[in-house]
Each structure stands twice: as structure tokens, then as C-alpha cells.
Design an enzyme around this catalytic site. Structure first.
Site, PDB file in Angstrom:
ATOM      1  N   CYS A   8       0.828  -1.206   0.000  1.00 18.43           N
ATOM      2  CA  CYS A   8       0.000   0.000   0.000  1.00 18.43           C
ATOM      3  C   CYS A   8       0.867   1.263   0.000  1.00 18.43           C
ATOM      4  O   CYS A   8       1.570   1.522  -0.965  1.00 18.43           O
ATOM      5  CB  CYS A   8      -1.004  -0.025   1.145  1.00 18.43           C
ATOM      6  N   HIS A  45      -3.893  -4.973   0.011  1.00 15.42           N
ATOM      7  CA  HIS A  45      -3.361  -5.424   1.295  1.00 15.42           C
ATOM      8  C   HIS A  45      -3.340  -6.946   1.354  1.00 15.42           C
ATOM      9  O   HIS A  45      -4.350  -7.546   1.693  1.00 15.42           O
ATOM     10  CB  HIS A  45      -4.219  -4.877   2.437  1.00 15.42           C
ATOM     11  N   GLU A  78      -2.139  -8.744   3.580  1.00 15.49           N
ATOM     12  CA  GLU A  78      -2.398  -9.194   4.957  1.00 15.49           C
ATOM     13  C   GLU A  78      -3.881  -9.178   5.300  1.00 15.49           C
ATOM     14  O   GLU A  78      -4.288  -9.675   6.340  1.00 15.49           O
ATOM     15  CB  GLU A  78      -1.591  -8.337   5.949  1.00 15.49           C
TER      16      GLU A  78
END
Lengths: 257, 222
Positions: free
Chosen positions: B91, B202, B204
Site C-alpha cells: 500500500c 493489502h 495481509e
């Protein structure tokens, strides 16, 4: 293309899910982390925690809830409730929240939206708006913001406020109809459409879902980018999978993988 | 030889905890002999076999945070650019690789990837900004169609989804764009070259796709 999102919302008080979640065999129906894991496995697109803890002694429990959720769930999480200053936003983001929702604080001190957006970017600042219709049947529609669970009138018109906070840096609006909330008659679609058309940022429709057509209406008629619901999912009336399939069948692009 | 130290840089950015947990999970699930370390020490980053620069926040604020860590930018330049150790940006961590960021004010980036970070401009005025939610990934060009970081991940309009939450992206040169996502036209999803890669989404927070992507990065030998 970007998919419309389905967001289960968990109300958390003193670290416990209010009313509990019963759609799967959880060992502890009141444990927010277990509920989050179940929704993660079920394919929810995001999760929202609203912390309604009243006692300041227990205000910090939510950080542990978010931290533990982030250890197990690799999905986006929005957290709201009790956010008063930039430091609160930082603490929630550090704990694992992706977006932070502010409600009363944004009404009392709109500059907080700008301070937080300048620091963390617009994309993680959500303004939660609780709206009620104040116009009579024979008058043009008018909705105003209410605080304290709908008990206190602010006199602020919703479209005006939505434009104001997005200009300050809010990246998303979580819009709850206090008239529809808990009624199971569907979202206030006129309200949702009105706010969605007033701002460039995505609007999350909230308040009133009783069946899966209501989710479809929130996207198609309300113009929402995401639909939030609580009880229909928590009590197992419908699964996330059923909701997505229903939306898909209605021609709405959703994430099925 | 397996890489054994992967450092995730702590420079005050918001999502460290989530990133660290996702990397730890990927290591565990794939049974890799890798140590994940969150650090604000430039020395540790200089010693790392792989480096991750996460990022949530406004560009200028993140750049300030990175500069505030003593020796960190130098350690990155040395280990990533000179020694060629694998690097992953996430990001705003990705955006920091660009030449300049134009969010709120103009700020210099690291200049590893040519181009500026600009606001996304979907050609359909009905599309909302920020882009928030799940979108599919299109690998760009012949050279990227079997990209090792997408090993086992289905791409294209019918493929798996990644989670995006952003108003800005790198307007990079075509040869440094590895993947795009469609949001009223192509939006940069992944940039990179050689040992450097960065995602706008993202990983994650992208459930299965995210963990698979992270695992692929941990195994990556550019």
C-alpha cells in the site's frame, strides 16, 4: 471489477458480543474473536465492531479484541465507538483495525475528521451517521442526525453533514437509519440513495435488514457500496454464503471465492 | 539456501500488527525456516534477507515516519538497491517507492519506481473514491503472466480477489507495472522490477489470496 460488500456488524460491550452469535456452534457465543473467526471462514467481506462499552474502566478491552482478531482473521476490520481523538484512531489502527469509524466526536468536533485523515489517510476514516426522518408525510423528505442511540436530536441535516465530513477527509460513510434499525423492514432506501448521491465516497447501508432482498435493494436502489447487517447473520436466519448467492442471482457482482 | 531473516519495518505506520501476524501465519502454514522480525533498527534491516515495508496513512506522513528512523533509508538503499535483496512494499509502502507523492502535498518518494503517486480517476463518475473492497487482479503483459508471486493464484476477471482501500496509486511506466485491477479503467495493483515488488492492495487482509501471495514472496528467489 470491484465487488459489493457484505459486512456483519458485531456490537461489543465490555469485551463481549451483545446478544451473542449463534449461527455456528461456538463454544462461547459471546466471544467476539470466535465470532470474527466464524465470519472470516464464512466469507464475509469485512467485519465491523461497534464498541458500546459505557464504563471508562473497560474502554481498553476493545484493543485486545482487535489485536486477537488480527492474529486469526486476515480480513478487513472496521472499529467504531468511543473514538474521541487522533490518539484513539492510532491505537485502533495499531491494534489491527483497517478503518476507524467516528460518530458523536465528528459531530461535536468535525476537525477531528481532518486531523485523522491528514495523519492516516482518508481511506481509513469512516464517519458513522445515525439518521432519522424529521419531515412530516406531506413535506419533502428531510433527515437529521441523532446521537445517543437516537435519543438526542442535533438538528443537522444529513446530506449537508455528509458533504462536510467528506470534504474534511472522511473516506466512507456508515449510514444507519434509526427509524428502520431493528424493524426488519429493510433499509431506508430513500435516505441511503440521498446520501450516496450527495458524496463521492462509498456509503455503507445499515439498519433494518430482515431478508436477503433488503440487501439487494440497498445496493441497487440505495446506491450503497456495502450492506451491513447484524441479527439476520448472528442468529443464523441466513448465512453469508446464502446472502452472496442471492445478490449474485439478482445481478450484483459479489466475491464468491 | 533459504532466506532466514525477513524484517518488517516499523516506522510508525498503522498496520504492522496485522502484517506481522499474516507473515507469521504464512511461515507456519508452509513450514518455512524463516524468522519474521518487526523492527525499527536500520542495522537489522541491513542484515535482512528480505524486507517488507508496510504502510497505512497519508504519503507525506509515512515519508516523514520513514525519515525519522535513523539510517533506515540508507539501509534500504544499500540492501535493496545495491545488494538486490528481495523487497515487498504494501500500500503506502509501495507508493513510497515512486518518485513523488501528490497526496495532500507534494513529497519525494524513494525514487525506485518511475512515476508519481496520483489520485485514481475512474472514467465512470458513478464509481466512488476511495476504492474500498475486493477486486480481481490482471497480470500485465507476456513477461508477467507466470509471475512467481502469483503461483497458484487465479488471476483475471474470474480470478481470486484482493482487498483494496485507497484513493491514490502509482502512475508507473508500463514496463514497471506487473498487475492492474479494473476500476473504471486500469488501476495499478502491483509495481516492480528485478528484486523489488509492491502491492497497492493489502495481502495481509486478503484472506486466501493474501496468504498465498505472502508465501510466494517468502519463497521468492528473484
Amino acid at each position: 471489477m470491484l465487488k459489493s460488500r457484505i459486512i456483519p456488524c458485531l456490537d461489543v460491550k465490555d469485551g463481549r458480543v451483545v446478544k451473542g452469535v449463534s449461527f455456528v456452534d461456538l463454544i462461547d457465543a459471546g466471544d467476539p474473536v470466535q465470532a470474527a473467526k466464524a465470519y472470516d471462514a464464512a466469507g464475509a467481506d469485512e467485519l465491523t465492531f461497534l464498541d458500546i462499552t459505557a464504563s471508562s474502566d473497560n474502554r481498553s478491552i476493545i484493543f485486545d479484541v482487535i489485536k486477537e482478531t488480527a492474529e486469526h482473521c486476515f480480513m478487513p476490520v472496521t472499529v467504531g465507538g468511543g473514538v474521541r481523538e487522533v490518539a484513539d484512531v492510532r491505537k485502533l489502527l495499531n491494534s489491527g483495525a483497517d478503518k476507524v469509524a467516528m460518530n458523536t466526536a465528528a459531530i461535536n468536533r468535525p476537525e477531528l475528521v481532518k486531523e485523522a485523515a491528514d495523519k492516516f489517510g482518508n481511506q481509513c476514516i469512516v464517519v458513522a451517521m445515525d439518521a432519522k426522518k424529521v419531515s412530516a408525510d406531506n413535506e419533502p423528505d428531510r433527515w437529521e442526525l441523532f446521537t445517543h442511540g437516537g435519543r438526542e436530536k442535533t438538528g443537522i441535516e444529513v446530506g449537508e453533514f455528509a458533504r462536510k465530513v467528506t470534504a474534511l477527509g472522511a473516506g466512507e460513510i456508515l449510514l444507519t437509519s434509526m427509524d428502520q434499525d431493528g424493524q426488519k423492514n429493510g433499509y431506508d432506501l430513500a435516505l441511503t440513495r440521498y446520501v450516496a448521491d450527495s458524496v463521492r465516497v462509498p456509503v455503507i447501508a445499515s439498519g433494518g435488514v430482515g431478508n436477503l432482498d433488503h440487501l439487494v435493494d440497498g445496493i441497487k436502489l440505495g446506491g450503497a457500496g456495502a450492506v451491513l447487517a447484524a441479527s439476520i447473520f448472528h442468529f443464523g436466519t441466513f448465512t453469508i454464503g446464502e446472502a452472496k448467492q442471492h445478490m449474485h442471482d439478482a445481478g450484483i457482482a459479489v466475491r464468491l471465492d | 539456501m533459504t532466506s532466514n531473516l525477513v524484517t518488517i519495518i516499523d516506522y510508525g505506520s498503522g498496520n504492522l500488527h496485522s502484517v506481522a501476524k499474516a507473515f507469521e501465519r504464512a511461515v507456519r502454514d508452509a513450514n518455512l525456516d524463516i524468522q519474521i522480525e518487526v523492527t525499527s533498527s536500520a542495522d537489522r534491516v541491513a542484515q535482512a534477507d528480505k524486507i517488507v515495508l508496510p504502510g497505512v496513512g497519508a504519503f507525506a506522513d509515512c515519508r516523514k515516519g520513514l525519515d525519522a528512523v535513523d539510517g533506515m533509508v540508507d539501509a534500504l538503499e544499500e540492501n535493496v538497491i545495491q545488494k538486490g535483496r528481495p523487497f515487498l512494499g504494501i500500500c503506502v509502502g509501495t507508493q513510497l517507492m515512486a518518485q513523488r507523492g501528490l497526496e495532500k502535498e507534494t513529497t519525494n518518494g524513494l525514487g525506485w519506481i518511475k512515476g508519481d503517486v496520483i489520485e485514481i480517476m475512474p472514467d465512470d463518475p458513478k464509481l466512488k473514491i476511495p476504492q474500498i473492497g475486493w477486486n480481481t487482479i490482471d497480470l500485465v503483459g507476456e513477461k508477467n503472466k507466470d509471475h512467481p508471486l502469483f503461483n497458484g493464484i487465479k488471476t483475471g476477471p474470474e480470478g481470486s480477489h484482493a482487498y483494496f482501500v485507497h484513493s491514490y496509486h502509482i502512475a508507473a511506466n508500463e514496463n514497471e507495472i506487473i498487475a492492474t485491477t479494473n476500476y473504471g479503467g486500469p488501476v495499478t495493483a502491483i509495481v516492480g522490477r528485478d528484486n523489488i515488488i509492491g502491492t497497492q492492495f493489502h495481502p495481509e487482509k486478503s484472506q486466501k489470496l493474501g496468504l498465498a501471495f505472502i508465501t510466494n514472496f517468502l519463497k521468492w528467489k528473484p
